[in-house]
Design an enzyme around this catalytic site. Structure first.
Site, PDB file in Angstrom:
ATOM      1  N   ARG A 135      -5.132  -1.646 -20.594  1.00 54.92           N
ATOM      2  CA  ARG A 135      -4.532  -0.300 -20.599  1.00 54.92           C
ATOM      3  C   ARG A 135      -3.469  -0.159 -19.511  1.00 54.92           C
ATOM      4  O   ARG A 135      -2.346   0.258 -19.766  1.00 54.92           O
ATOM      5  CB  ARG A 135      -5.622   0.755 -20.389  1.00 54.92           C
ATOM      6  CG  ARG A 135      -6.491   1.019 -21.585  1.00 54.92           C
ATOM      7  CD  ARG A 135      -7.498   2.112 -21.270  1.00 54.92           C
ATOM      8  NE  ARG A 135      -8.204   1.845 -20.021  1.00 54.92           N
ATOM      9  CZ  ARG A 135      -9.288   1.064 -19.933  1.00 54.92           C
ATOM     10  NH1 ARG A 135      -9.788   0.514 -21.010  1.00 54.92           N
ATOM     11  NH2 ARG A 135      -9.865   0.838 -18.773  1.00 54.92           N
ATOM     12  N   ILE A 136      -3.839  -0.508 -18.282  1.00 53.16           N
ATOM     13  CA  ILE A 136      -2.898  -0.358 -17.179  1.00 53.16           C
ATOM     14  C   ILE A 136      -1.764  -1.368 -17.296  1.00 53.16           C
ATOM     15  O   ILE A 136      -0.594  -1.042 -17.087  1.00 53.16           O
ATOM     16  CB  ILE A 136      -3.625  -0.510 -15.836  1.00 53.16           C
ATOM     17  CG1 ILE A 136      -4.677   0.592 -15.672  1.00 53.16           C
ATOM     18  CG2 ILE A 136      -2.646  -0.460 -14.669  1.00 53.16           C
ATOM     19  CD1 ILE A 136      -5.614   0.391 -14.494  1.00 53.16           C
ATOM     20  N   ALA A 216      -5.336  -4.093  -8.678  1.00 56.54           N
ATOM     21  CA  ALA A 216      -6.543  -4.290  -9.481  1.00 56.54           C
ATOM     22  C   ALA A 216      -7.788  -4.099  -8.623  1.00 56.54           C
ATOM     23  O   ALA A 216      -8.260  -2.968  -8.447  1.00 56.54           O
ATOM     24  CB  ALA A 216      -6.507  -5.669 -10.131  1.00 56.54           C
ATOM     25  N   ARG A 217      -8.306  -5.180  -8.073  1.00 57.07           N
ATOM     26  CA  ARG A 217      -9.495  -5.122  -7.232  1.00 57.07           C
ATOM     27  C   ARG A 217      -9.353  -6.130  -6.105  1.00 57.07           C
ATOM     28  O   ARG A 217      -8.722  -7.180  -6.257  1.00 57.07           O
ATOM     29  CB  ARG A 217     -10.766  -5.452  -8.039  1.00 57.07           C
ATOM     30  CG  ARG A 217     -11.030  -4.569  -9.216  1.00 57.07           C
ATOM     31  CD  ARG A 217     -11.371  -3.155  -8.842  1.00 57.07           C
ATOM     32  NE  ARG A 217     -12.718  -3.052  -8.298  1.00 57.07           N
ATOM     33  CZ  ARG A 217     -13.239  -1.918  -7.830  1.00 57.07           C
ATOM     34  NH1 ARG A 217     -12.495  -0.837  -7.795  1.00 57.07           N
ATOM     35  NH2 ARG A 217     -14.463  -1.882  -7.372  1.00 57.07           N
ATOM     36  N   ASP A 241      -2.866  -2.756  -2.746  1.00 57.43           N
ATOM     37  CA  ASP A 241      -3.590  -1.482  -2.665  1.00 57.43           C
ATOM     38  C   ASP A 241      -5.085  -1.720  -2.530  1.00 57.43           C
ATOM     39  O   ASP A 241      -5.837  -0.795  -2.247  1.00 57.43           O
ATOM     40  CB  ASP A 241      -3.305  -0.638  -3.915  1.00 57.43           C
ATOM     41  CG  ASP A 241      -3.921   0.753  -3.841  1.00 57.43           C
ATOM     42  OD1 ASP A 241      -3.662   1.463  -2.849  1.00 57.43           O
ATOM     43  OD2 ASP A 241      -4.671   1.125  -4.761  1.00 57.43           O
ATOM     44  N   GLU A 246     -12.859  -4.475   1.635  1.00 59.08           N
ATOM     45  CA  GLU A 246     -12.343  -3.178   2.078  1.00 59.08           C
ATOM     46  C   GLU A 246     -13.503  -2.226   2.409  1.00 59.08           C
ATOM     47  O   GLU A 246     -14.581  -2.344   1.829  1.00 59.08           O
ATOM     48  CB  GLU A 246     -11.421  -2.564   1.017  1.00 59.08           C
ATOM     49  CG  GLU A 246     -12.056  -2.332  -0.341  1.00 59.08           C
ATOM     50  CD  GLU A 246     -11.050  -1.805  -1.359  1.00 59.08           C
ATOM     51  OE1 GLU A 246     -11.361  -0.757  -1.954  1.00 59.08           O
ATOM     52  OE2 GLU A 246      -9.979  -2.425  -1.570  1.00 59.08           O
ATOM     53  N   HIS A 264      -6.102   1.719  -1.116  1.00 54.00           N
ATOM     54  CA  HIS A 264      -6.769   1.927  -2.409  1.00 54.00           C
ATOM     55  C   HIS A 264      -6.510   3.342  -2.942  1.00 54.00           C
ATOM     56  O   HIS A 264      -7.449   4.095  -3.231  1.00 54.00           O
ATOM     57  CB  HIS A 264      -8.275   1.676  -2.269  1.00 54.00           C
ATOM     58  CG  HIS A 264      -8.926   1.280  -3.572  1.00 54.00           C
ATOM     59  ND1 HIS A 264     -10.013   0.441  -3.632  1.00 54.00           N
ATOM     60  CD2 HIS A 264      -8.654   1.621  -4.867  1.00 54.00           C
ATOM     61  CE1 HIS A 264     -10.387   0.276  -4.894  1.00 54.00           C
ATOM     62  NE2 HIS A 264      -9.570   0.990  -5.658  1.00 54.00           N
ATOM     63  N   ILE A 265      -5.231   3.691  -3.074  1.00 51.79           N
ATOM     64  CA  ILE A 265      -4.859   5.047  -3.487  1.00 51.79           C
ATOM     65  C   ILE A 265      -4.125   5.077  -4.820  1.00 51.79           C
ATOM     66  O   ILE A 265      -3.504   6.085  -5.170  1.00 51.79           O
ATOM     67  CB  ILE A 265      -3.980   5.733  -2.415  1.00 51.79           C
ATOM     68  CG1 ILE A 265      -2.708   4.918  -2.144  1.00 51.79           C
ATOM     69  CG2 ILE A 265      -4.773   5.956  -1.134  1.00 51.79           C
ATOM     70  CD1 ILE A 265      -1.688   5.632  -1.273  1.00 51.79           C
TER      71      ILE A 265
END
Length: 303
Positions: A135-136, A216-217, A241, A246, A264-265
């Site tokens: 999707r992204i 992503a992650r 991000d 984290e 992570h925003i």
């Protein structure tokens, strides 16, 4: 907001971990959590009350789904809520890298007017490489197309040609993507298989003029290897991000100038957070009232 005919009592809790988290989970029928809450098998051990956990976001790697399934706890997420905001953030980071936004701003803050040091590069005609065309990833590809970029992508399985066509995307193997991409964007889900999908070997395949963007992650990129590659200028720049471990950030990433880092925003817009909250509430209400949750991650529990 909670919607539906049923009434719920709720508490908002912050900073829970370890035994405190375990004891708190045992007091509730359902829980909505963000990425910073790590629900382990130990967190759920002996819990006879909890029936449902909703991850307000996409990735559920912070929840031990095997342990939850074993105890009959349905795990859900909110996969569609952050699609647009994350794709937009990926492009914001890419633009910041290509036009040296962060160092130019810092230079101005130091009282300098140094136009010659910040010669950027336009995105038009560059190759955008997307790993993870879900999707992204598709929204990233559409934006790349709008910027006049040539889009290539890598998935474990190729999309149908009818899905590729509107995106102007060409499927290639991973090594080809790494060699050809001027701007690499990572939007694949985190799993044991994707852990350190970008490490020293992969970074060595990239152009020295290429950039890497990860929305992503954490854990998909080997942050230590990336810091070294940036320090040695083996790739031009990176924007992250998300990070391994984290909220801690690898110190090497804080010591190099050719990075843009955000905490992570990518999903942090009012519209996105509202959609995520509503979908999380819809999932939880359905799970606790005998309905069918919209987006279960372990649907076998419902059966």
């Amino acid at each position: 907001m909670l919607r539906g005919d049923s009434e719920f009592e709720y508490q908002e809790l912050h900073g829970l971990k370890g035994q405190e988290l375990k004891e708190s989970l045992a007091q509730f029928d359902g829980a909505i959590v963000r990425s910073g809450v790590k629900i382990t098998a130990e967190s759920l051990e002996g819990n006879r009350r909890l029936k449902a956990i909703v991850r307000a976001g996409v990735g559920t790697d912070n929840i031990d789904k095997t342990a939850a399934t074993r105890q009959g706890i349905v795990v859900m997420n909110t996969p569609a809520g952050n699609t647009l905001s994350t794709a937009e953030h990926a492009f914001a980071l890419m633009l910041a890298l290509s036009r040296s936004i962060s160092p130019a701003y810092q230079s101005l803050c130091c009282g300098k007017w140094d136009r010659k040091s910040f010669m950027g590069a336009q995105l038009a005609d560059k190759v955008l490489g997307v790993i993870g065309l879900g999707r992204i990833g598709r929204e990233v590809a559409l934006r790349g197309q709008a910027f006049g970029m040539r889009v290539i992508y890598h998935n474990r399985s190729r999309l149908d040609p009818a899905q590729e066509a509107p995106l102007g995307a060409r499927h290639v193997d991973k090594a080809t993507l790494l060699r050809e991409a001027d701007h690499l964007v990572l939007v694949l889900p985190y799993s044991a298989q994707s852990h350190h999908a970008i490490g020293a070997a992969e970074l060595a395949l990239m152009k020295p003029t290429a950039t890497l963007t990860n929305v992503a992650r954490g854990g998909i990129v080997d942050d230590a290897a990336l810091a070294q590659a940036l320090r040695e200028r083996r790739i031009a720049a990176a924007a992250l991000d998300v990070f391994e471990g984290e909220p801690a950030v690898h110190p090497g990433l804080l010591e190099v100038p050719n990075v843009v880092l955000t905490p992570h925003i990518a999903s942090a817009t009012v519209a996105t957070r509202r959609r995520m909250a509503e979908l999380a509430a819809d999932n939880l209400i359905a799970a606790l009232t005998g309905g069918t949750p919209p987006t279960p991650v372990n649907p076998q529990v419902l059966r």
